[in-house]
Design an enzyme around this catalytic site. Structure first.
Site, short mmCIF file in Angstrom:
data_model
loop_
_atom_site.label_atom_id
_atom_site.label_comp_id
_atom_site.label_asym_id
_atom_site.label_seq_id
_atom_site.Cartn_x
_atom_site.Cartn_y
_atom_site.Cartn_z
N ASP A 134 30.82 27.23 30.28
CA ASP A 134 29.54 27.92 30.41
C ASP A 134 28.82 27.96 29.06
OD1 ASP A 134 28.08 29.81 32.57
OD2 ASP A 134 28.04 30.86 30.65
N ARG A 135 28.53 29.13 28.52
CA ARG A 135 27.86 29.21 27.22
C ARG A 135 28.67 28.52 26.14
NH1 ARG A 135 23.13 29.69 28.44
NH2 ARG A 135 22.60 30.34 26.31
N HIS B 156 33.38 29.36 39.64
CA HIS B 156 32.85 29.08 38.31
C HIS B 156 33.85 29.41 37.21
CE1 HIS B 156 29.90 28.79 35.09
NE2 HIS B 156 30.10 30.05 34.75
N TYR C 118 20.83 33.54 25.19
CA TYR C 118 20.13 32.89 26.30
C TYR C 118 18.69 32.54 25.93
CZ TYR C 118 23.64 33.26 29.98
OH TYR C 118 24.75 33.08 30.75
N HIS D 115 18.78 34.77 36.02
CA HIS D 115 19.12 35.37 34.73
C HIS D 115 18.65 34.51 33.56
CE1 HIS D 115 22.29 32.57 35.66
NE2 HIS D 115 22.83 32.68 34.46
#
Length: 293
Positions: free
Chosen positions: A108-109, A273, A213, A153
């Site tokens: 992910d990030r 996920h 983000y 988001h």
């Protein structure tokens, strides 16, 4: 008491002016750095890290802005949480721990940080594993129409400073818990104590998480576009594990990744996920296969 990875030692390592990373280190052998995703901490790697530590030195930091790592204030141009800045943290962390070259995996990030690390520091990254994400530039390109609602988001936290932090800060457990719930197929994969640790860490890091983000909607896109325009590609072996969400959104994830990574092994998985927690055997196996390439 906050959970830890059993058998790992914990350190606070200075990687930039005013920034120390909280990091768990275990095992011995060739180094592997594991970067966590949202809304998690290094704990997401607890199962995979334990297996890898039998043959490798395993380094699991909290990214800047997350967990128990330092959370510097966001600057005007977004560079504090640019993936380029976070990538430099990773390289410096490894160097201080005695490793000029290392394998790198991110979820992910953390996968976005890993990708930027491999693009900016190809001499340092021997192998790259990405879990369930697209490169930033491609992610924004495929989000369109009503299907983009799944990424609400992304748009919320892309807004100028103030409103996103206020909205999320008003109900942080509901916000971050929402993703832990809807992105998990096996709810037992994130036990109550780990979930509580994730929520506490995220609750205490709303401004820096939003800044991370926000950077991905602005400065990170600029960096990715510059690399794509220049024809820069990943020079090391790359593996990608991904859910089959590309078919729902109308894109070919493997093709998008192959444009960045000529030496690519792309696999679709059936778990949710949070795959390092839901199916650590698959993730650990993919990482071992990658390291053998």
């Amino acid at each position: 008491m906050t959970p830890t990875i059993p058998g790992f030692e914990y350190h606070r390592v200075p990687v930039a002016d005013g920034v120390r990373l909280h990091v768990a280190v275990g095992g011995s052998g060739s180094p592997v750095v594991l970067l966590h995703g949202f809304p998690q901490t290094h704990l997401m790697w607890r199962h995979v890290a334990a297996g890898l530590a039998e043959r490798h030195t395993v380094i699991c930091p909290d990214l800047r802005g997350y967990g128990d790592s330092d959370k510097p204030a966001e600057d005007v141009d977004g560079s504090t949480y640019a993936k380029r800045t976070m990538a430099a943290d990773v390289v410096e962390l490894a160097r201080i721990l005695g490793h000029d070259r290392f394998a790198l995996a991110g979820h992910d990030r953390g996968a976005l940080v890993a990708l930027r690390t491999a693009l900016d520091h190809p001499g340092a990254v021997t192998h790259l594993l990405s879990l369930d994400v697209l490169p930033t530039l491609d992610m924004w390109d495929v989000m369109h129409g009503t299907t983009a609602a799944v990424g609400f988001h992304l748009y919320l936290m892309a807004q100028p400073p103030g409103l996103p932090e206020q909205l999320i800060g008003a109900a942080p457990d509901a916000f971050f818990g929402h993703f832990l719930d809807i992105w998990t197929r096996d709810t037992a994969a994130i036990p109550a104590d780990v979930r509580a640790a994730y929520l506490k860490a995220s609750r205490e890091a709303v401004p820096s998480i939003v800044a991370d983000y926000r950077a991905s909607a602005h400065i990170d896109v600029e960096h990715d576009r510059a690399d794509r325009d220049a024809g820069n590609r990943l020079t090391m072996p790359v593996s990608v594990l991904q859910q089959d969400w590309g078919s729902a959104l109308g894109f070919d994830a493997a093709a998008l990744w192959r444009a960045w990574a000529p030496d690519l092994d792309h696999r679709t998985v059936s778990c949710g996920h949070f795959m390092a927690e839901e199916d650590p055997a698959v993730v650990g196996g993919a990482l071992r296969d990658l390291l053998d390439r």
